[in-house]
Design an enzyme around this catalytic site. Structure first.
Site, mmCIF file in Angstrom:
data_model
loop_
_atom_site.group_PDB
_atom_site.id
_atom_site.type_symbol
_atom_site.label_atom_id
_atom_site.label_comp_id
_atom_site.label_asym_id
_atom_site.label_seq_id
_atom_site.Cartn_x
_atom_site.Cartn_y
_atom_site.Cartn_z
ATOM 1 N N THR A 18 1.259 -19.972 -22.512
ATOM 2 C CA THR A 18 0.164 -19.410 -23.867
ATOM 3 C C THR A 18 0.144 -20.218 -25.079
ATOM 4 O O THR A 18 -0.299 -19.717 -26.141
ATOM 5 C CB THR A 18 0.653 -18.023 -24.222
ATOM 6 O OG1 THR A 18 2.072 -17.987 -24.801
ATOM 7 C CG2 THR A 18 0.727 -16.972 -22.783
ATOM 8 N N TRP A 19 0.591 -21.226 -24.899
ATOM 9 C CA TRP A 19 0.712 -22.176 -26.161
ATOM 10 C C TRP A 19 -0.843 -22.426 -26.509
ATOM 11 O O TRP A 19 -1.667 -22.694 -25.685
ATOM 12 C CB TRP A 19 1.350 -23.627 -25.731
ATOM 13 C CG TRP A 19 1.483 -24.289 -27.131
ATOM 14 C CD1 TRP A 19 1.526 -23.927 -28.541
ATOM 15 C CD2 TRP A 19 1.599 -25.718 -26.964
ATOM 16 N NE1 TRP A 19 1.794 -25.206 -29.097
ATOM 17 C CE2 TRP A 19 2.080 -26.117 -28.369
ATOM 18 C CE3 TRP A 19 1.873 -26.730 -26.122
ATOM 19 C CZ2 TRP A 19 2.215 -27.709 -28.687
ATOM 20 C CZ3 TRP A 19 2.264 -28.122 -26.456
ATOM 21 C CH2 TRP A 19 2.338 -28.404 -27.686
ATOM 22 N N ASP A 47 4.934 -16.808 -20.495
ATOM 23 C CA ASP A 47 5.725 -17.797 -21.505
ATOM 24 C C ASP A 47 5.075 -17.705 -22.758
ATOM 25 O O ASP A 47 4.180 -18.008 -22.880
ATOM 26 C CB ASP A 47 5.971 -18.887 -20.926
ATOM 27 C CG ASP A 47 6.942 -19.664 -21.793
ATOM 28 O OD1 ASP A 47 7.935 -19.673 -22.208
ATOM 29 O OD2 ASP A 47 6.248 -20.735 -22.610
ATOM 30 N N TYR A 52 4.346 -20.271 -31.401
ATOM 31 C CA TYR A 52 2.760 -20.160 -31.005
ATOM 32 C C TYR A 52 2.143 -19.643 -32.095
ATOM 33 O O TYR A 52 2.061 -18.356 -31.894
ATOM 34 C CB TYR A 52 2.655 -20.081 -29.395
ATOM 35 C CG TYR A 52 3.517 -20.811 -28.445
ATOM 36 C CD1 TYR A 52 4.136 -21.956 -28.856
ATOM 37 C CD2 TYR A 52 3.701 -20.341 -27.368
ATOM 38 C CE1 TYR A 52 4.784 -22.665 -27.924
ATOM 39 C CE2 TYR A 52 4.371 -21.037 -26.393
ATOM 40 C CZ TYR A 52 4.974 -22.196 -26.876
ATOM 41 O OH TYR A 52 5.754 -23.001 -25.734
ATOM 42 N N GLN A 163 13.926 -24.769 -19.813
ATOM 43 C CA GLN A 163 12.482 -25.021 -19.645
ATOM 44 C C GLN A 163 12.394 -26.318 -20.165
ATOM 45 O O GLN A 163 12.355 -26.753 -21.390
ATOM 46 C CB GLN A 163 11.620 -23.905 -20.582
ATOM 47 C CG GLN A 163 10.120 -24.219 -20.409
ATOM 48 C CD GLN A 163 9.438 -23.156 -21.054
ATOM 49 O OE1 GLN A 163 8.601 -23.261 -22.162
ATOM 50 N NE2 GLN A 163 9.566 -21.720 -20.729
ATOM 51 N N TYR A 191 7.249 -26.845 -17.886
ATOM 52 C CA TYR A 191 6.002 -26.760 -18.740
ATOM 53 C C TYR A 191 5.218 -27.978 -18.641
ATOM 54 O O TYR A 191 5.701 -28.927 -18.155
ATOM 55 C CB TYR A 191 6.443 -26.362 -20.327
ATOM 56 C CG TYR A 191 7.029 -27.595 -21.071
ATOM 57 C CD1 TYR A 191 8.317 -27.314 -21.635
ATOM 58 C CD2 TYR A 191 6.454 -28.660 -21.722
ATOM 59 C CE1 TYR A 191 8.884 -28.261 -22.604
ATOM 60 C CE2 TYR A 191 6.964 -29.523 -22.438
ATOM 61 C CZ TYR A 191 8.128 -29.441 -23.104
ATOM 62 O OH TYR A 191 8.786 -30.110 -23.713
HETATM 63 N N1 LIG Z 1 9.367 -25.052 -24.239
HETATM 64 C C1 LIG Z 1 8.394 -26.040 -24.685
HETATM 65 O O1 LIG Z 1 8.919 -26.779 -25.694
HETATM 66 C C2 LIG Z 1 6.972 -26.146 -24.343
HETATM 67 C C3 LIG Z 1 6.240 -27.175 -24.793
HETATM 68 C C4 LIG Z 1 4.770 -27.376 -24.332
HETATM 69 C C5 LIG Z 1 4.515 -26.180 -23.444
HETATM 70 N N2 LIG Z 1 5.300 -25.177 -23.270
HETATM 71 C C6 LIG Z 1 4.808 -24.065 -22.462
HETATM 72 O O2 LIG Z 1 4.352 -24.457 -21.042
HETATM 73 C C7 LIG Z 1 2.954 -23.770 -20.993
HETATM 74 C C8 LIG Z 1 2.095 -24.880 -20.311
HETATM 75 O O3 LIG Z 1 2.097 -26.342 -21.035
HETATM 76 P P1 LIG Z 1 0.824 -26.938 -21.660
HETATM 77 O O4 LIG Z 1 0.072 -25.844 -21.964
HETATM 78 O O5 LIG Z 1 1.478 -27.956 -22.393
HETATM 79 O O6 LIG Z 1 0.264 -27.849 -20.473
HETATM 80 P P2 LIG Z 1 -0.228 -27.481 -19.158
HETATM 81 O O7 LIG Z 1 -0.238 -26.096 -18.753
HETATM 82 O O8 LIG Z 1 -0.139 -28.804 -18.176
HETATM 83 O O9 LIG Z 1 -2.011 -27.891 -19.374
HETATM 84 C C9 LIG Z 1 -2.771 -26.878 -19.846
HETATM 85 C C10 LIG Z 1 -4.231 -27.397 -19.926
HETATM 86 O O10 LIG Z 1 -4.594 -27.569 -18.544
HETATM 87 C C11 LIG Z 1 -5.899 -26.936 -18.252
HETATM 88 N N3 LIG Z 1 -5.763 -26.439 -16.897
HETATM 89 C C12 LIG Z 1 -4.800 -25.340 -16.403
HETATM 90 N N4 LIG Z 1 -5.066 -24.995 -15.087
HETATM 91 C C13 LIG Z 1 -5.918 -25.585 -14.791
HETATM 92 C C14 LIG Z 1 -6.452 -25.927 -13.648
HETATM 93 N N5 LIG Z 1 -6.128 -25.252 -12.562
HETATM 94 N N6 LIG Z 1 -7.611 -26.788 -13.634
HETATM 95 C C15 LIG Z 1 -8.080 -27.672 -14.641
HETATM 96 N N7 LIG Z 1 -7.543 -27.608 -15.739
HETATM 97 C C16 LIG Z 1 -6.600 -26.661 -15.874
HETATM 98 C C17 LIG Z 1 -6.083 -25.969 -19.293
HETATM 99 O O11 LIG Z 1 -7.436 -25.745 -19.632
HETATM 100 P P3 LIG Z 1 -8.350 -24.644 -19.366
HETATM 101 O O12 LIG Z 1 -8.035 -23.571 -20.245
HETATM 102 O O13 LIG Z 1 -9.554 -25.175 -19.437
HETATM 103 O O14 LIG Z 1 -8.087 -24.216 -17.757
HETATM 104 C C18 LIG Z 1 -5.438 -26.426 -20.450
HETATM 105 O O15 LIG Z 1 -6.076 -27.470 -21.397
HETATM 106 C C19 LIG Z 1 2.480 -23.749 -22.590
HETATM 107 O O16 LIG Z 1 1.340 -23.178 -22.723
HETATM 108 C C20 LIG Z 1 3.593 -23.012 -22.923
HETATM 109 O O17 LIG Z 1 3.748 -21.961 -22.707
HETATM 110 C C21 LIG Z 1 6.828 -24.887 -23.897
#
Ligand SMILES: NC(=O)c1ccc[n+]([C@@H]2O[C@H](COP(=O)([O-])OP(=O)(O)OC[C@H]3O[C@@H](n4cnc5c(N)ncnc54)[C@H](OP(=O)(O)O)[C@@H]3O)[C@@H](O)[C@H]2O)c1
Length: 282
Positions: A18-19, A47, A52, A163, A191
């Site tokens: 949900t970032w 998450d 965020y 994570q 992530y």
């Molecule tokens: N612990 C930490 O330090 C940390 C750091 C970074 C992230 N996180 C957590 O991990 C989560 C996920 O990481 P992230 O948001 O950085 O990257 P991610 O999930 O790899 O990528 C998110 C992007 O991918 C696109 N997407 C998702 N599913 C898709 C699909 N099936 N087909 C095409 N595009 C798709 C989304 O666009 P659409 O909206 O267009 O689908 C969005 O722009 C975060 O939201 C957060 O909760 C944690």
């Protein structure tokens, strides 16, 4: 589809990140719907983090989960390192619970290692556990050395997860952290599992091998990325999406079981690391 064991629960291996969600009024309805579509389809892990949107993401999640049975969900939030002290962590936690409109978290993570001694954070986490405000705690962005030290501390073995960033273009942790966590029966939360929609510069969606494997499963490359991520049965991937179609694709990826042959083909273009690499961040 095999569920993943975490903190005495068994959960669906794909969660909802949900970032960057909840802080833009124009996108709110779409984001709310995307989260609910995922939960209706069987996703349990959500998450979020106090960081965020300065709490806006937690508020969105609190709204999204209203129609769902709380016991079926697995809510994860994170405390900022600067708030991970005995004095401040309970305040941060109470604020997160208020925004999420719940009286407990299933998992509370230290977002990354900061200046407050980890021993103090563990003590605060254990106290919150005894008070029933969290069911379990874990860490995020810990490398193999951080994890090794953590597990040797009093109550360090209570750590329920780490994570970290993990995707096909960023698989450095396969060298040491993944085997180490497996040995200690600690599940991984991955992530950026779809490499931010392939915006991390790895050009994964253009790879012929991945495109061929996608065709075989009537899937797209993002679904193959997720299936690869959760392949060892000890990983929960938490892709973020505000698009209901993408969320449903992500759910369906849990039923793609890559064969040894598929994995070997993938390894031939994205080889397993042969040396230790620094942790990929954000
Ligand atoms: N612990 C930490 O330090 C940390 C750091 C970074 C992230 N996180 C957590 O991990 C989560 C996920 O990481 P992230 O948001 O950085 O990257 P991610 O999930 O790899 O990528 C998110 C992007 O991918 C696109 N997407 C998702 N599913 C898709 C699909 N099936 N087909 C095409 N595009 C798709 C989304 O666009 P659409 O909206 O267009 O689908 C969005 O722009 C975060 O939201 C957060 O909760 C944690």
């Amino acid at each position: 589809m095999k569920k993943v064991k975490i903190a005495k629960r068994e959960v669906f291996p794909i969660g909802l990140g949900t970032w960057n969600m909840g802080d833009d009024k124009k996108k709110y309805t779409q984001e709310l719907e995307a989260l609910r579509v995922g939960l209706e389809a069987g996703i349990q892990v959500i998450d979020t983090a106090e960081m965020y949107g300065d709490g806006d993401s937690e508020s969105l999640v609190g709204h999204a989960i209203e129609p769902f049975e709380r016991e079926n969900l697995f809510l994860v939030s994170k405390v900022l390192p600067s708030n991970a002290s005995k004095k401040q962590l309970p305040i941060s936690l109470d604020n997160s619970l208020k925004r999420l409109k719940t009286d407990y978290l299933d998992l509370y993570l230290l977002h990354w290692k900061g200046g407050i001694p980890i021993e103090e954070t563990i003590e605060a986490m254990e106290k919150a556990k005894m008070q029933g405000k969290i069911k379990s705690w874990g860490v995020s962005n810990f490398d193999v050395n951080d994890m090794t030290k953590l597990l040797k501390l009093p109550n360090g073995q209570q750590c329920a997860t780490n994570q970290v960033r993990y995707n096909l273009g960023d698989r450095g942790i396969d060298f040491d952290l993944v085997p180490m966590m497996k040995e200690n029966s600690i599940p991984l939360m991955a992530y950026a599992p779809v490499a931010r929609g392939d915006r991390l510069g790895a050009d994964l969606t253009k790879q012929k091998v991945l495109l061929d494997i996608s065709k075989k499963y009537h899937a797209d490359v993002f679904q193959i990325l997720l299936a690869w991520c959760i392949r060892n049965g000890q990983t929960i991937a938490i892709p973020q999406s505000s698009n209901t179609k993408h969320v449903m694709n992500n759910v369906k990826a849990a039923n793609i079981h890559l064969t040894e042959g598929d994995l070997a083909k993938i390894d031939s273009i994205y080889p397993e690391p042969s040396v230790s690499e620094p942790l990929a961040l954000w």
